[in-house]
Motif scaffolding. Structure first.
Motif, mmCIF file in Angstrom:
data_model
loop_
_atom_site.group_PDB
_atom_site.id
_atom_site.type_symbol
_atom_site.label_atom_id
_atom_site.label_comp_id
_atom_site.label_asym_id
_atom_site.label_seq_id
_atom_site.Cartn_x
_atom_site.Cartn_y
_atom_site.Cartn_z
ATOM 1 N N LEU A 1 2.187 5.668 3.037
ATOM 2 C CA LEU A 1 2.694 4.316 2.779
ATOM 3 C C LEU A 1 1.915 3.714 1.608
ATOM 4 N N ALA A 2 2.585 3.617 0.470
ATOM 5 C CA ALA A 2 1.885 3.217 -0.756
ATOM 6 C C ALA A 2 2.237 1.818 -1.231
ATOM 7 N N GLN A 3 3.104 1.107 -0.495
ATOM 8 C CA GLN A 3 3.495 -0.229 -0.917
ATOM 9 C C GLN A 3 2.303 -1.183 -0.826
ATOM 10 N N PRO A 4 2.156 -2.084 -1.799
ATOM 11 C CA PRO A 4 1.025 -3.028 -1.789
ATOM 12 C C PRO A 4 0.895 -3.792 -0.476
ATOM 13 N N GLU A 5 2.032 -4.176 0.121
ATOM 14 C CA GLU A 5 1.956 -4.946 1.360
ATOM 15 C C GLU A 5 1.398 -4.111 2.517
ATOM 16 N N GLU A 6 1.662 -2.794 2.508
ATOM 17 C CA GLU A 6 1.129 -1.924 3.553
ATOM 18 C C GLU A 6 -0.383 -1.770 3.385
ATOM 19 N N GLU B 1 -2.405 -3.860 1.866
ATOM 20 C CA GLU B 1 -3.025 -5.155 2.183
ATOM 21 C C GLU B 1 -3.107 -5.372 3.687
ATOM 22 N N ILE C 1 -3.933 6.810 -0.690
ATOM 23 C CA ILE C 1 -2.618 7.438 -0.556
ATOM 24 C C ILE C 1 -2.786 8.953 -0.546
ATOM 25 N N GLU D 1 -3.072 -5.159 -12.469
ATOM 26 C CA GLU D 1 -2.998 -4.366 -11.238
ATOM 27 C C GLU D 1 -4.336 -4.330 -10.507
ATOM 28 N N ASP E 1 -4.833 -5.915 -6.529
ATOM 29 C CA ASP E 1 -5.066 -4.960 -5.441
ATOM 30 C C ASP E 1 -6.343 -5.338 -4.695
#
Length: 260
Positions: A84-89, A91, A103, A196, A200
């Protein structure tokens, strides 16, 4: 002997990680589900927990919450290792208490081992006794090597990245204390990289020292507004002076961290 607990539901990956860490001298506890993983963590007190997120019955997020609320396990470093590489995941995992999040596709088994080694070392030793790590994002090989050699001579650990993609990848899992960033990078320029880094959670607090061959006042001002600590022109500062600037910024950060 160091202990590592691996919680991963993909049996092939679990076997591969177990073999890699056992070969490196670790005592490995490997399970494919969160519940037995929590029990082992409470009983064995591993030096680090390597945790997947997507698992049956109890996902990694639930495991993090339980581990970090339990006095027996809350101080054990947890490294999320997920697809799961999405920023929200990312965070979400960090805000729940994971100590870091990487990741799976970003790291080779050896890179993962090195990451785990650094996390354990940092967890078990006062930070002031550890060598400071510097990432140099610079497309000009000669300049990057020169900075790297000067920093290593001054007892730093220094790695280089010649592309923005590699630079961001290393920044996200390399446990760096400071980043030197060439603003005139090809493909993604320094502004994009800096944006970025500052968005992050894994790199937001890492000081960034920007540099380039030339820059107008408005470009320097923009870079500082985006969160860089300072900006220097290559022609006006020696590699030795850059090392001193790195030391100054890290000393200031240390003092600020104490106040926080």
């Amino acid at each position: 002997m160091k202990k590592i607990l691996i919680i991963e539901d993909e049996e092939t990956l679990l076997a591969m990680y177990r073999a890699r860490f056992e070969k490196s001298g670790y005592e490995v506890f490997a399970v494919s589900n969160g519940r037995p993983g929590i029990e082992i963590a409470q009983r064995e007190k591993p030096d680090l927990i390597l945790l997947d997120i997507l698992m049956p019955n109890q996902d990694g997020y639930e495991v993090i919450q339980i581990l970090k609320k339990d006095p027996k396990t809350k101080k054990i470093p947890v490294l999320v290792f997920s697809n799961l590489a999405q920023p929200e995941e990312i965070e979400k995992g960090l805000k729940l208490g994971a100590d870091d999040y990487v990741i799976k596709t970003d790291l080779t088994p050896t890179e993962l081992l090195n990451k785990v080694e650094r996390m354990i070392e940092r967890a078990q030793n006062p930070l002031e006794k550890l060598k400071k790590r510097v990432l140099i994002i610079e497309h000009e090989k000669k300049s990057a090597k020169l900075y790297q050699e000067k920093l290593i001579k001054e007892n730093f650990e220094a790695e280089t990245a010649e592309t923005s993609t590699l630079g961001l990848k290393l920044a996200n899992h390399g446990d760096f204390d400071i980043i030197l960033l060439e603003m005139a990078m090809p493909v993604m320029d320094g502004y994009g990289i800096l944006k970025e880094l500052k968005e992050d959670l894994r790199t937001r607090k890492v000081p960034v020292l920007a540099f380039s061959d030339t820059a107008e006042d408005k470009e320097i001002a923009k870079t500082l507004e985006m969160g860089a600590e300072d900006y220097f022109l290559k022609s006006k500062i020696s590699p030795e002076a850059i090392v001193e600037e790195v030391k100054k910024i890290l000393k200031l950060k240390k003092n600020n961290d104490k106040e926080d």
